[in-house]
Design a protein around this motif. Structure first.
Motif: not given
Length: 613
Positions: A83-84, A87-88, A97, A100, A102, A104-105, A108
């Motif tokens: 996830t992170e 996101r980055k 976002f 936080y 996953d 939404e990640v 997206t």
């Protein structure tokens, strides 16, 4: 972890089907006890049940996101472990976002990269995304099939959901099994063929597959395949590589806003996960809780075998002391084990692995009293050669699925009207079909060629069945179970390890053992592999024999339409000894085989299955 449901029909307005969607979503209450949601549009209805693990407020579903005036809606069951990282990458492309989660990640990622986003995901998932601008729905399932996804096509309408019972809640889908389904049940069960669901008119999106629904077209394809690649590593480099992949996978899977525990049998795989998790917890100032399972009287009645050489409990307790975990042992009663056969059947919507399933269901029920997430050691045996069929030549070169080497004997329990079911033919057809898919390198010697076939067969069949079992019975108890060994990076790497490296020192899981030296004590590293524990107490055998006798006496028992009553009576009278070969895998012998037939009857009754023969 959650449950999803939906209907899509781009040829007509289906908003009048809202009540049907609500009924479908209700079947998923156990998968998602914390909240529910539905989304309606002219051609697409989406439903969701949620088990909250991450971001209680920001992860509500169905989730809607509008970017550039375009609307996207997702329902998602799963967990992303990168996830992170994603996101980055998305932030660097100027996406924003609101929270936080996953979820939404993932949504997206689709907005940014379209259906190609599927190739960037590391996790366990089944999801559906409605792209309003393109007028399409995109569905996908994770590479190993940890999370389920079923569907049915009725005219121009596509119905989908996380479980078969979700599909059956639709009025146009009936609980019917034709000769093909019955053949599959007795030829392959408790496995199912990739893409199949046994029921007539219901299919699954197979592991590593996607579906794209547009007006007038439904396209399904495989987006991930293991590749045959040359590994130019020394043995020491392979040991370090395997260790680093496993440690990274385990650490990634410890995330969550809810309590996390591990399953600890005292075997190599669960001990590795527990030891690495315990160290990570210690660094956070916390103590890991571990769980093991045992049965009343097993200390007295345990019998060693090729498949189960040692009992687990003493090793689980030893390992718990080594890592200073808060260890809890769940002791199961045999009456409860037998009673739970019905719940285990409902959890799977099909007959499963008998008390191997019902025991896990009861185990998960106990864990769920205090935890929402657990980590478990599934898949290590399939990937790193833990089973006898990787080390015994007569099993290695058996010209069939090695866990089901006497399929012809299954036919003996069927009545004369079903003796012509093509059980052996179907098994051979599916076996040969799978072998054609196996990727190879040029100039592989005979043994390497065959071992690669074996690993692929295990990956696509045996492992998937165990993952199905783990998902259904754990989610039946609203417990999310993560399986670090199923990380696709580990899978692809392990697939390409030369057999002599994987079986280092001539031992099952030889390389994995060496990779865990220093992480685990030698007593665990070099312990002979032992599978998921089953009961050896004769009390259980007596209970299931009595249950089967009651079924055989009851003239309304639906299984009597299928079985040879006299043959099954003989099996019961001999406490299973009249059926000499394990029905499936390592553990389904004697009372487990009888319990499987009990599950068949329970399934036919509970689902009021119409057998079309």
């Amino acid at each position: 972890m959650c449950g999803i449901a939906g209907m899509v029909d781009f040829n007509r307005n289906i908003q009048e089907m809202r009540n049907t969607l609500t009924r479908m979503v209700k079947t998923l209450e156990k998968r998602g006890p914390d909240s529910e949601g539905e989304h309606y549009s002219k051609n697409v209805l989406l439903g969701h049940r949620r088990l909250i693990v991450v971001d209680p407020e920001g992860g509500k579903q169905p989730m809607i996101k509008i970017v550039g005036g375009k609307k996207y809606v997702i329902v998602y069951n799963g967990e992303l472990y990168n996830t992170e990282d994603l996101r980055k990458e998305l932030l660097s492309e100027n996406y924003t976002f609101d929270a936080y989660s996953d979820t939404e990640v993932l949504l997206t990622a689709y907005i940014a990269w379209g259906i190609d986003a599927i190739n960037k995901l590391n996790g366990i998932f089944a999801f559906a995304i409605y792209d309003e601008d393109k007028n399409q729905v995109f569905l996908a399932r994770d590479p190993m099939g940890v999370k389920p996804l079923f569907y049915s096509i009725k005219g121009s309408e596509i119905i989908f959901g996380s479980e078969i019972k979700t599909i059956l809640a639709h009025p146009e889908v009936k609980a019917e099994v034709d000769r093909d389904g019955l053949t599959e049940l007795f030829a392959l069960g408790p496995s199912v063929a990739p893409g199949s669901a046994v029921y007539k008119g219901i299919k699954e999106i197979a592991p590593a597959n996607c579906m794209l629904i547009t007006k007038g077209n439904v396209k399904v394809w495989e987006y991930f395949k293991v590749k045959a690649e040359e590994l130019n590593e020394t043995v020491d480099e392979s040991i370090e590589h395997a260790r680093s992949l496993l440690v990274d996978a385990i650490k990634r899977q410890l995330v969550g806003d809810v309590p996390v525990c591990t399953f600890l049998s005292g075997g190599l795989d669960s001990s590795a996960i527990s030891a690495i998790a315990a160290e990570e917890f210690k660094n956070r100032g916390k103590q890991l809780t571990t769980y093991s399972i045992d049965y009343e009287g097993n200390d007295k009645y345990f019998k060693a075998s090729l498949f189960q050489p040692t009992s687990d409990q003493q090793f689980a307790e030893f390992m718990a002391k080594e890592i200073n975990s808060d260890h809890r042992t769940v002791i199961l009663k045999h009456e409860d084990l037998a009673k739970a056969l019905k719940e285990a059947t409902i959890a799977r919507d099909l007959p499963g692995m008998a008390d191997i399933d019902s025991s896990l269901l009861l185990f998960c029920k106990e864990i769920r009293k205090d935890f929402v997430v657990g980590l478990s050691g599934e898949c290590a045996d399939e990937l790193f050669a833990g089973y006898p069929w990787f080390t015994h030549d007569e099993m290695i070169y058996a010209n069939t699925f090695p866990w089901s080497r006497s399929v012809g004997e299954r036919k003996t329990v069927l009545n004369k009207n079903l003796q012509n079911l093509k059980i052996e033919e179907l098994t051979n057809e599916e076996y040969l079909k799978t072998l054609k898919e196996v990727p190879h390198l040029d100039n592989e010697d005979k043994r390497t060629y065959r071992m690669r076939e074996l690993f692929y067969l295990n990956l696509k069949w045996f492992m998937v069945n165990l993952l199905n079992r783990k998902d259904r019975v754990s989610m039946y108890n609203s417990l999310e179970v993560r399986v670090p060994f199923a990380d696709y990076r580990i899978v692809n790497y392990a697939f390409n390890l030369p057999p002599e490296v994987k079986l280092l020192d001539g031992r099952e899981k030889g390389l994995l053992r060496k990779a865990l030296v220093g992480i685990l004590p030698d007593e665990i590293v070099f312990r002979k592999k032992s599978p998921y524990p089953k009961t050896h107490n004769p009390i259980y055998t007596e209970i299931v024999c009595n249950m089967m006798n009651e079924i055989l006496k009851d003239k309304t028992s639906p299984i009597l339409e299928i079985i040879d009553k006299e043959k099954v009576q003989e099996i019961v009278d001999t406490e299973g000894k009249a059926y000499k070969t394990p029905w499936y895998g390592q553990l389904m012998t004697g009372p487990q085989m009888i319990a499987y037939l009990i599950q068949v009857d329970m399934w036919l009754r509970e689902y009021n299955v119409n057998i079309l023969i």
